[in-house]
Write an enzyme that holds these catalytic residues in place. Structure first.
Site, mmCIF file in Angstrom:
data_model
loop_
_atom_site.group_PDB
_atom_site.id
_atom_site.type_symbol
_atom_site.label_atom_id
_atom_site.label_comp_id
_atom_site.label_asym_id
_atom_site.label_seq_id
_atom_site.Cartn_x
_atom_site.Cartn_y
_atom_site.Cartn_z
ATOM 1 N N ASN A 37 32.428 45.934 33.378
ATOM 2 C CA ASN A 37 33.864 45.725 33.505
ATOM 3 C C ASN A 37 34.139 44.254 33.746
ATOM 4 O O ASN A 37 33.486 43.616 34.575
ATOM 5 C CB ASN A 37 34.410 46.558 34.667
ATOM 6 C CG ASN A 37 34.328 48.044 34.389
ATOM 7 O OD1 ASN A 37 34.677 48.491 33.299
ATOM 8 N ND2 ASN A 37 33.850 48.816 35.356
ATOM 9 N N HIS A 39 28.068 42.464 36.809
ATOM 10 C CA HIS A 39 27.101 43.556 36.914
ATOM 11 C C HIS A 39 27.185 44.399 35.662
ATOM 12 O O HIS A 39 28.260 44.612 35.113
ATOM 13 C CB HIS A 39 27.318 44.409 38.164
ATOM 14 C CG HIS A 39 28.740 44.791 38.420
ATOM 15 N ND1 HIS A 39 29.666 43.893 38.894
ATOM 16 C CD2 HIS A 39 29.388 45.962 38.266
ATOM 17 C CE1 HIS A 39 30.836 44.497 39.026
ATOM 18 N NE2 HIS A 39 30.706 45.754 38.644
#
Ligand code: 5GP
Length: 124
Positions: A93, A106
């Site tokens: 995201n 991440h």
């Protein structure tokens, strides 16, 4: 405008060893650990060790070695987790519309069940 990196975000604190994590893999440029709130039987986060807010920041500023280290870690983690045969999903995201919660890049690895369609419905 690019976001400023917050050195006190939760993953920066994990990298400094101030907060524990269930580590599953580490190389020179990346760390992988189990997500604290798993959305699938296997849910692992792979993060760069450098201070990058998101995929945009990382791909604009990281060295070739860091980029290679992160993406090689993703593949290695999936192989070590034994999820390649049945399949897995990677997701990262980036920013507001993607609902990124932690401002340190991440890559999620989801596996262990049928993961359904690619994109969810908007939050109500
Ligand atoms: P995002 O929405 O930013 O893509 O995902 C952030 C992820 O970080 C979530 O899946 C959330 O469960 C996970 N997370 C948040 N805080 C912690 C933590 O302290 N430890 C671990 N292992 N995962 C965390």
């Amino acid at each position: 405008m690019a976001a400023t990196y917050d050195p006190n975000n939760i993953f920066a604190r994990i990298l400094r060893g101030e907060i524990p994590c269930k580590k599953v893999f580490e190389n020179e440029h990346a760390l992988a650990f189990n997500d604290i709130n798993p959305q699938a039987p296997t849910h692992i986060l792979v993060i760069p060790k450098g201070p990058y807010v998101d995929m945009d920041d990382f791909t604009a500023k990281a060295s070739d070695a860091e980029v290679a280290g992160l993406f090689k870690a993703v593949g290695e983690v999936a192989r070590q987790a034994g999820v390649v045969a049945d399949g897995y999903r990677t997701l990262s995201n980036c920013g507001r519309d993607a609902h990124q919660e932690v401002p340190h890049l991440h890559i999620h690895i989801f596996a262990g069940r049928d993961l359904g369609g690619m994109i969810g419905r908007p939050k109500a």
